[in-house]
Design a protein around this motif. Structure first.
Motif, PDB file in Angstrom:
ATOM      1  N   UNK A 153      -5.609  -4.942  -7.249  1.00  8.57           N
ATOM      2  CA  UNK A 153      -6.775  -5.127  -6.381  1.00  8.57           C
ATOM      3  C   UNK A 153      -8.211  -5.497  -8.090  1.00  8.57           C
ATOM      4  N   UNK A 157       0.207  -1.029  -4.989  1.00 11.06           N
ATOM      5  CA  UNK A 157      -1.001  -2.103  -4.585  1.00 11.06           C
ATOM      6  C   UNK A 157      -1.228  -2.905  -5.397  1.00 11.06           C
ATOM      7  N   UNK A 170       0.835  -1.393   0.409  1.00  9.13           N
ATOM      8  CA  UNK A 170       0.224   0.358   0.031  1.00  9.13           C
ATOM      9  C   UNK A 170       0.660   1.137   0.064  1.00  9.13           C
ATOM     10  N   UNK A 171       2.036   0.886   0.376  1.00 16.67           N
ATOM     11  CA  UNK A 171       3.062   2.775  -0.055  1.00 16.67           C
ATOM     12  C   UNK A 171       3.713   2.297  -0.394  1.00 16.67           C
ATOM     13  N   UNK A 186      -9.332  -6.006  -0.079  1.00 19.88           N
ATOM     14  CA  UNK A 186      -8.689  -5.186  -0.895  1.00 19.88           C
ATOM     15  C   UNK A 186      -7.150  -5.248  -0.034  1.00 19.88           C
ATOM     16  N   UNK A 187      -6.093  -4.114  -0.640  1.00 21.40           N
ATOM     17  CA  UNK A 187      -4.248  -4.594  -0.095  1.00 21.40           C
ATOM     18  C   UNK A 187      -3.744  -3.104   0.615  1.00 21.40           C
ATOM     19  N   UNK A 188      -5.323  -2.305   0.862  1.00 21.66           N
ATOM     20  CA  UNK A 188      -4.910  -1.225   1.193  1.00 21.66           C
ATOM     21  C   UNK A 188      -4.376  -0.730   2.380  1.00 21.66           C
ATOM     22  N   UNK A 189      -3.418   0.038   2.682  1.00 23.30           N
ATOM     23  CA  UNK A 189      -3.135   0.276   4.237  1.00 23.30           C
ATOM     24  C   UNK A 189      -4.015   1.197   4.854  1.00 23.30           C
TER      25      UNK A 189
END
Lengths: 479, 428
Positions: free
Chosen positions: A269, A249, A221-222, B179-182
């Motif tokens: 995603x 991502x 995510x980062x 989903x792979x969001x932080x």
């Protein structure tokens, strides 16, 4: 320049010396850890042999910190000319990039720095240098080339190498790693970078500034997953501002070659995408060099993650130590050098020292630079340490404002209720320099109260550190 | 009708609250209760906006802007739609495992844009559903509202959303799973955790809230102690429903603060940032602030005074770390009324005097950016967004009467969720 470099780190006509009957110390690996260990032991009068498979200087000199920073510096100079108008200079035309000149400068500087780690200097210190693949033949014997060398103590410092990837088609499409990208002779028109760790981010930004169309793909995510979240977000903005197409991502699920172009097939995603590039940089981490060393023959325990050492850097063989990337989670040159010296000290010295006391500053050399030392707040909280961060934005530091370098921040993390400094994160154009002040402060045990009273030159970017301490003093909870 | 700037504080607040409320009259599909995400043609429904709408109808009733019967009927139609719409793991349905897709077609009521099954937006929807269930305490249709409210809330499988992790994912898609969001650090997800922990049927595992708070950052920033989160809305959304005054979780007990006071600090930082205006944006001032998520001028670059400026479209903006492109959300200052009424009113009046174009039909636009050079003197977001209007209606009401907080304090799920998360003190 290549001749100058090789003359210093791997002379073409080198003849390995006649081995002594037994060495006090044999160091396997001539990178920062191995060189530091060998030089310390030699300085203390030990008989020392250094065994190097490839070139002296290791990854740092040949394919890591030094070449990358030289290229990053060139890219910074070019981009700084964009802002000339703000400084009142209007006569310049926008500069074009001479990639060959950039790489030539890098090679010239690398050759120059190689002198400090050269074979001549090692020989002058009485160190026997052997080139060739080293292999343990027994608990106190190493083989290199055709020679068999016995030792009282040994240090394994074979470093690490770029991690391979199982992305289907990548090998067939062809790609660069940190071991090969500094040999490029032409700037790729389109560069795909796989991996958003320090090296991937640094080179993505640098190549974009030099003129490549760069796509940076990160399966997280980062960027910089181990760093401060605000720092990583600032970096994302900075990369985008420099024209890097950032894909967070996003996983590269395949690579292929069609004609002259290469394609990276990505999945984010559930959304598929194909990115055309001319070259690919794979930068997904590093793995320790533990293979083909015959570690089993010497009874040295290891795993794929590296050689197992105790807190004194001793392996399961009581006479063999390890240092540097081959056994450390912190794969930095400064850590490697420090551990190399520590291993040499512990191998012979009375009063063995632990390596766990090191406060390690590190920096990612993007623009702005991202540097850190000590604990992150989440690490402190995981240890049930109440933590509070005192933050000064560089945009509020007068020296940074006048320099026109006001992007970033200084955060000093303290144990709440005390003035004890647990760590610091700095994002600034010169964060690598600023974090060194924090390293001195932390190692000297200086707290926030005393730090606030230490005068800094004015105006200066480092005044941000003092201002953070002043904010601590002005905080009512510390009254 | 007098100009807004000529009104007394009370009259000004009343008019702007009513103007915001009218959004839900104008942009709601009568037979399903689905509410448009924004006023632009073709806008889909946002389930979060529906959550705000359901919470605003009691305000409309109490203010006399709609009858209780009308409100109950509309609320019941909305709940019936969500109860009877298709749940499943197919790509084109309305929801799955009790959660709902972020955006739904206004006519079809089904997923659009390949959007995610959204956990936070479902939480906002459920907050509205629970508010309705707690407010409508009569017989007949109101009893049906209570029954459906409870059923819808019980159906949400919060445990599944943990996906075996300590904290929750941000969403799920049939095409790729979770989903792979932080999602680190303090933000509006506080509401999600409270509702998830409070569930009598599929509660989040114990420790999920603690796992999330481990990622908090307690900072001294621009001279103020704050549990940091950059965008202003993150300090407001969960507060629209939850009265955080004098209740504290373990983190806030350690810091001798509470989430309400924390929002006051966030406001102070926004104002200080506006005064310092480090990037030299047009208009920024101690009395003109509100950097948050919202519409923006679009992705473009501009060279001004020797520096390159980059502008963005709809995105989450924040201070002081950014991103900040000079875009202010005009509704944001007034939405902070319950926390700092003086700052909210001073800012709003300054805004209306200086940039009156940001408010049309007594309704604030989503964003404006006077730094962007244009013949009209800057960039202004077209139309209105439902989230902005809903938050404004609720926050103004919490300031005026505390109605929403009074309702939700009686809601067992919210009480259970807060207690389960470790909150103590105050009204708990």
């Amino acid at each position: 320049m290549a001749d100058d470099l090789l003359r210093r780190v791997r002379p073409p006509n080198w003849q390995n010396p006649q081995p002594r009957s037994r060495y006090d110390l044999i160091v396997v690996g001539g990178g920062p850890a191995g060189l530091a260990a060998a030089e310390l032991a030699a300085r203390e009068g030990r008989s020392v042999a250094l065994l190097e498979r490839y070139r002296l200087g290791g990854n740092s000199l040949n394919s890591g910190s030094i070449p990358s920073k030289a290229i990053i510096r060139a890219a910074r100079v070019l981009v700084s000319l964009r802002d000339e108008e703000d400084f009142g200079a209007t006569a310049f035309e926008r500069p074009a990039t001479d990639f060959a000149a950039v790489m030539e400068r890098m090679r010239r500087l690398r050759a120059r720095i190689a002198e400090y780690h050269s074979i001549d200097r090692l020989c002058a210190r009485g160190i026997d240098v052997f080139f060739g693949g080293a292999r343990f033949l027994g608990p106190d014997t190493l083989g290199v080339a055709d020679a068999s060398l016995s030792f009282s103590k040994a240090i394994v410092a074979t470093g690490a190498r770029p991690q391979a990837s199982s992305i289907p088609g990548l090998a067939q499409a062809g790609f660069q790693t940190s071991d090969t990208i500094f040999d490029l002779t032409e700037l790729p028109r389109r560069l795909g970078v796989i991996g958003g760790g320090p090296l991937g981010c640094e080179l993505a930004q640098a190549f974009s500034r030099l003129g490549s169309q760069v796509t940076l793909v990160q399966n997280e995510p980062k960027f910089l997953p181990h760093d401060d979240r605000d720092a990583a977000e600032l970096l994302s903005m900075s990369l985008s501002r420099d024209g890097v197409d950032t894909r967070l991502n996003t996983a590269v699920v395949a690579a292929r070659r069609e004609g002259d172009a290469k394609w990276l097939d990505t999945l984010s995603n559930g959304v598929k995408c194909s990115i055309p590039v001319d070259d690919i940089l794979l930068s997904v981490g590093r793995v320790p060099n533990v293979e083909e060393l015959g570690l089993e023959a010497a009874g040295i325990a290891y795993e794929a993650t590296g050689i197992a050492v105790d807190r004194y850097l001793r392996t399961s063989n009581q006479n063999v130590y390890a240092a540097g990337d081959v056994c450390q989670s912190y794969q930095f040159t400064n850590v490697a050098e420090s551990c190399g010296r520590l291993a040499a000290h512990n191998a012979f010295g009375a009063g063995a020292q632990r390596q766990s006391n090191l406060a390690v500053p590190w920096c990612t050399y993007c623009d702005p630079e991202i540097a850190h030392i000590g604990l992150h707040p989440h690490e402190a909280r995981a240890q049930s340490i109440p933590v509070k961060s005192f933050t000064i934005m560089m945009q509020d530091v007068e020296g940074a404002i006048t320099d026109g370098l006001d992007e970033g921040f200084v955060k000093i993390h303290i144990r709440e209720g005390t003035d004890q400094i647990l760590g610091a994160t700095i994002v600034a154009t010169r964060a690598a320099e600023l974090i060194n002040e924090m390293s001195v402060i932390m190692n000297a045990g200086i707290g926030m109260r005393r730090l606030a009273s230490i005068l800094h030159s004015y105006p200066a970017q480092s005044d941000a550190i003092r201002l953070a301490a002043m904010a601590f003093l002005e905080d009512r909870s510390n009254a | 009708m007098p100009a807004l700037t000529e009104l007394s504080d009370e009259a000004l607040i009343d008019r702007l609250q009513r103007g915001a409320f009218a959004y839900f009259i104008d942009y709601t599909q009568a037979h399903t209760g689905l509410v448009a995400d924004n006023s632009r043609a073709g806008s889909p429904c946002s389930i979060a906006v529906v959550g705000f709408a359901l919470s605003c109808y009691p305000v409309g009733v109490e203010r006399g802007w709609m009858s209780r019967t009308q409100a109950a009927a509309l609320t019941l139609r909305t709940l019936r739609f969500f109860w009877s719409s298709i749940q499943g793991d197919q790509a084109n349905v309305t929801g799955y495992r009790g959660f709902y897709y972020h955006f739904l077609g206004m006519q079809t009521g089904r997923r659009v844009w390949q959007c995610e099954l959204s956990l936070i937006d479902t939480a906002l929807l459920m907050a509205g559903i629970l508010t309705a269930g707690a407010y409508f305490d009569g017989a007949g249709e109101e009893a049906d509202i209570r029954r459906l409210s409870d059923a819808l809330y019980r159906r949400v499988d919060w445990q599944w959303a943990q996906n075996g992790q300590q904290t929750v994912s941000q969403g799920w898609k049939p095409e790729c799973g979770f989903l792979n969001y932080g999602w680190e650090g303090y933000n509006e997800a506080a509401l999600l955790y409270v509702l998830g922990i409070g569930s009598p049927a599929h509660a989040l595992a114990a420790g999920s809230f603690t796992g999330w708070t481990c990622t908090y950052q307690w900072e001294n920033l621009l001279g103020h102690d704050v549990l940091y989160s950059g965008p202003l809305f993150t300090h407001l959304f969960s507060h629209a429903w939850i009265d955080y005054r004098n209740i504290r979780d373990p983190f806030m007990r350690e810091k001798h603060s509470d989430y309400f006071d924390n929002t006051r600090s966030a406001i102070a930082i926004q104002r200080e940032y506006g005064a310092r205006n480090p990037h030299g944006f047009e208009g920024y001032d101690r009395d003109l602030w509100g950097v948050t998520a919202g519409d923006g001028p679009g992705n473009r670059e501009l060279r001004q005074h020797g520096r390159d400026r980059r502008f963005f479209g709809y995105m989450s903006r924040g201070v002081p770390y950014g991103p900040d492109d000079g875009t202010i959300a005009p509704w944001a200052m007034l939405a902070t009324l319950p926390f700092d009424a003086d700052a909210a009113l001073r800012g709003t009046r300054h805004l209306l005097r200086t940039y009156p174009e940001v408010c049309t039909q007594d309704r604030f636009s989503s964003g404006f950016n006077p730094t962007v050079e244009s013949p009209s003197g800057g960039w202004l977001s077209e139309g209105w967004f439902g989230l902005d209007q809903g938050l404004l209606v609720m926050m103004i009401e919490n300031y005026r009467s505390g109605l929403i907080w009074d309702i939700t304090r009686q809601c067992p799920a919210i009480r259970a969720g807060l207690i389960g998360a470790g909150f103590t003190g105050g009204w708990l």
